[in-house]
Each structure stands twice: as C-alpha cells, then as structure tokens.
Design an enzyme around this catalytic site. Structure first.
Site, PDB file in Angstrom:
ATOM      1  N   ARG A  92     -10.413  -0.893   2.965  1.00 35.02           N
ATOM      2  CA  ARG A  92      -9.688  -2.167   2.969  1.00 35.02           C
ATOM      3  C   ARG A  92     -10.497  -3.302   3.593  1.00 35.02           C
ATOM      4  O   ARG A  92      -9.942  -4.306   3.995  1.00 35.02           O
ATOM      5  CB  ARG A  92      -8.346  -1.973   3.696  1.00 35.02           C
ATOM      6  CG  ARG A  92      -7.450  -0.983   2.972  1.00 35.02           C
ATOM      7  CD  ARG A  92      -6.061  -0.887   3.575  1.00 35.02           C
ATOM      8  NE  ARG A  92      -5.213  -0.071   2.699  1.00 35.02           N
ATOM      9  CZ  ARG A  92      -4.429   0.917   3.105  1.00 35.02           C
ATOM     10  NH1 ARG A  92      -4.339   1.198   4.390  1.00 35.02           N
ATOM     11  NH2 ARG A  92      -3.719   1.615   2.237  1.00 35.02           N
TER      12      ARG A  92
ATOM     13  N   LYS B  41      -3.429  -6.730  15.507  1.00 36.55           N
ATOM     14  CA  LYS B  41      -3.278  -5.305  15.241  1.00 36.55           C
ATOM     15  C   LYS B  41      -4.639  -4.713  14.947  1.00 36.55           C
ATOM     16  O   LYS B  41      -5.358  -5.308  14.139  1.00 36.55           O
ATOM     17  CB  LYS B  41      -2.334  -5.109  14.045  1.00 36.55           C
ATOM     18  CG  LYS B  41      -2.118  -3.654  13.637  1.00 36.55           C
ATOM     19  CD  LYS B  41      -1.245  -3.560  12.387  1.00 36.55           C
ATOM     20  CE  LYS B  41      -1.030  -2.097  12.015  1.00 36.55           C
ATOM     21  NZ  LYS B  41      -0.203  -1.934  10.814  1.00 36.55           N
TER      22      LYS B  41
ATOM     23  N   LYS C 261      -5.326  -8.671  11.475  1.00 34.02           N
ATOM     24  CA  LYS C 261      -5.204  -7.223  11.266  1.00 34.02           C
ATOM     25  C   LYS C 261      -6.588  -6.698  10.894  1.00 34.02           C
ATOM     26  O   LYS C 261      -7.173  -7.119   9.889  1.00 34.02           O
ATOM     27  CB  LYS C 261      -4.201  -6.933  10.154  1.00 34.02           C
ATOM     28  CG  LYS C 261      -4.036  -5.448   9.879  1.00 34.02           C
ATOM     29  CD  LYS C 261      -2.988  -5.209   8.798  1.00 34.02           C
ATOM     30  CE  LYS C 261      -2.838  -3.735   8.490  1.00 34.02           C
ATOM     31  NZ  LYS C 261      -1.822  -3.511   7.449  1.00 34.02           N
TER      32      LYS C 261
ATOM     33  N   CYS D 211       0.805  -1.227   0.000  1.00 33.05           N
ATOM     34  CA  CYS D 211       0.000   0.000   0.000  1.00 33.05           C
ATOM     35  C   CYS D 211       0.837   1.277   0.000  1.00 33.05           C
ATOM     36  O   CYS D 211       0.392   2.305  -0.503  1.00 33.05           O
ATOM     37  CB  CYS D 211      -0.987   0.001   1.162  1.00 33.05           C
ATOM     38  SG  CYS D 211      -0.301  -0.537   2.727  1.00 33.05           S
TER      39      CYS D 211
HETATM   40 ZN   LIG Z   1      -1.063  -2.590   3.112  1.00 34.36          ZN
END
Ligand SMILES: [Zn+2]
Length: 332
Positions: free
Chosen positions: A226, A257, A204, A130
C-alpha cells in the site's frame, strides 16, 4: 562528628524528589491524564447471528455478528465507553467493493442496531474498501494495478452516504486517497447530513504494525503493498501537510496511525493544529503487548497504563485502542 550532624557535601536548593515523595504528592503534581471520554473501542462486524469468532493474533478480540455486537456495545457502555469504531468484514468481496455501499451491509446494519439500542453511544464507521475488495487494496485498480484515486473517492462517497443514512455519527476515511475528505463533506452536506462528523485518518503510514488486523479482516493485498497511497514511515513533515489538507477540506478530527512508533508525529501535529487529535493504537501494537504478557515477560496492565499516558502526553485527545475496554474497566 556524628553522622546526623554531618553537613551535606551537596548544597542543593533544587530537590525535584520532594514532589515524588508520596502517592498524594505525585497525584498533586501529575501533568497528564488520559481522557476517558476519548477512548474508542474498535469492533469487527461479520454477517450471521450469534457469531463471536476469536482472532488468534489478537487475544481477547473477536469478530462479532450484529446481534452480538449490540450486546458487546451494551457491556462497553456499562463500563463507560462512549464510542465504538466499526469495521465491516463482509462474506462477499469483488473488484469494486460493492458490499461496502450496500445499504444493508454489515456496518450499516450494525450502526442501525447499535443506535436503536443505545442512542447515546457514538458510532464511528471506518471508511475504506480493503475489507471489501477481492484484491485487498483500498480502492479501484487501474490498468497497471495501482489504486485509481478519483474513482476510489467516488466509491468512498457512495459508501459514506449509506453510513450516514444508517445513523453513523462520525465517518472515518482511512484510505489515504487525495481529496476524499472534501468530497465526502460536500456530499454529506448536500444530502442534509451536516451533523455527521469526519474523523480523517490524515497521517496513516504504510506500517507492518497492521499485520494482525489483516488477519482479522482478511484484507491482505493479493499483490503488491500500500506504499503508493499510505505514507512512508520516514516522513514527518509530510504528515503535517496531509493533516493541514484534511483540515482545509473539512475534517473535524485528524488522526495519526499507528501510535507507538509515531509519537513524534503526534506531538508535531498537536503543536500545529487546534482540532481534536486521535491516535490509533493498532493491532500489531496490541499483539506485541499481549504476546509478551502471555509469556510472563512484561506486566500487561502497567505497560498499557504507560502506553495510554504516552499517547496523551504526546498530545492525543482521542485514543482508539483494543485495550480501551480493559483500560476503562480498571480506571473508570
Ligand atoms: Zn484500506
């Protein structure tokens, strides 16, 4: 009857306050200690020389050129930091993140320079696309604008090999594509990099706590979000499934996370797996503490100490935090 002679109206046998009666007593019975050897300081690496460019929403954190990152890592080593986590912020972005697998990319250069200057410093490289794509998503887009899983995994493998060749000790895929840990492990082993470890960002979440990082890395998606690859904050059982899949695929360390709002997930992972467990105390968590402290609303040092203990108490062995340097300076 004198006051001192009076019998207590209570007939207590259990008095837990006895064990809190002095600093020495509290030290004697303390249950949780933060693993200082498990504190990881993230570093943002940019092209150029003599660059230290502050990040407005993360006071005390800056983007560093490779030469300055080496100096910073020496300063971190002096206070006892044993591991850094590298993020690259290239000056060239395209649809296929080609500056990510450039053998002379910013992360590859930084890894080489840090390992040359400080061989004992563990270099962990975040692995995602990203920061390197012009659209800001974590992989290659399909015709509908969604991230295409398998093509993205191929790209990650390609980049991971350049990281391993640059001397990175631990590769940390943060993309949340399916099957990437196994693909990276196989390619590393086929290439003779059996000693390179994988720390998987296993659970995540699609979180608003990443806001300041995206300013730092200039990686805000140009459209959409996302949520088709990062996890739904509502799901905890799914985190265990992700963790167990990553372990099956060969992860050496698993991660949850963000940290603060997900400590129940940390605890449930801790209870289910034997592998080392990392938490990432992310940019938004850092920014909230800093902003409140700068306003005089909280005592930053006490808040940070309490947070670090909470991460350890929930079961984290490894704590990745922008506060790592400051914490170790005070406690090392
Ligand atoms: Zn990423």
């Amino acid at each position: 009857m004198q006051l001192g002679e009076r019998k207590s109206v209570l007939s207590l046998t259990a008095r837990p306050r006895r064990l809190r009666s002095s600093p020495s007593m509290r030290d004697l019975v303390r249950e949780t200690h933060v693993n200082l050897g498990g504190l990881v300081q993230p570093l943002f690496i940019v092209p150029g020389e003599r660059v230290r460019s502050p990040i407005a929403s993360m006071p005390g954190v800056a983007r560093l050129s490779v030469d300055v990152a080496v100096e910073e890592t020496k300063a971190l080593a002096d206070i006892g930091i044993r591991a850094v986590l590298l993020f690259g912020i290239p000056d060239f972005k395209d649809a296929h993140a080609s500056s990510n697998y450039d053998p002379h990319g910013v992360v590859q250069q930084a890894a080489r320079a840090i390992k040359a200057a400080l061989p004992q410093m563990l270099v962990i490289a975040d692995l995602c696309n990203c920061e390197y794509t012009d659209h800001g998503h974590c992989g290659i887009l399909d015709g509908s604008g969604d991230v295409e899983n398998d093509a993205t995994v191929e790209l990650l493998v390609r980049t991971a090999m350049t990281y391993a060749n640059a001397g990175v000790d631990v590769i940390a895929p943060s993309d949340m594509m399916d099957g990437r840990v196994g693909a990276i492990r196989r390619s590393l082993d086929d290439d003779g990099h059996t000693r390179v470890a994988i720390m998987a960002y296993s659970a995540k979440y699609a979180s608003a706590f990443y806001g300041p990082f995206r300013e730092a890395a200039d990686s805000t998606p140009s459209f959409g979000d996302r949520r088709s690859y990062q996890m739904d904050p509502a799901n905890a059982r799914e985190a265990l499934r992700e963790v167990l899949l990553d372990i099956d695929e060969g992860a050496d360390v698993v991660m949850v996370k963000p940290a603060m709002a997900y400590l129940d997930v940390v605890r449930s992972v801790r209870e289910r797996v034997e592998l080392p467990l990392a938490v990432y105390n992310v940019s938004g968590e850092y920014a909230m503490v800093k902003a409140a402290a700068q306003n005089g609303w909280i005592d930053e040092e006490r808040i940070v100490d309490e947070l670090m203990l909470a991460f350890a108490r929930a079961g984290a062995d490894i704590i990745i935090s922008y506060f790592a340097k400051d914490y170790l300076r005070r406690h090392g």
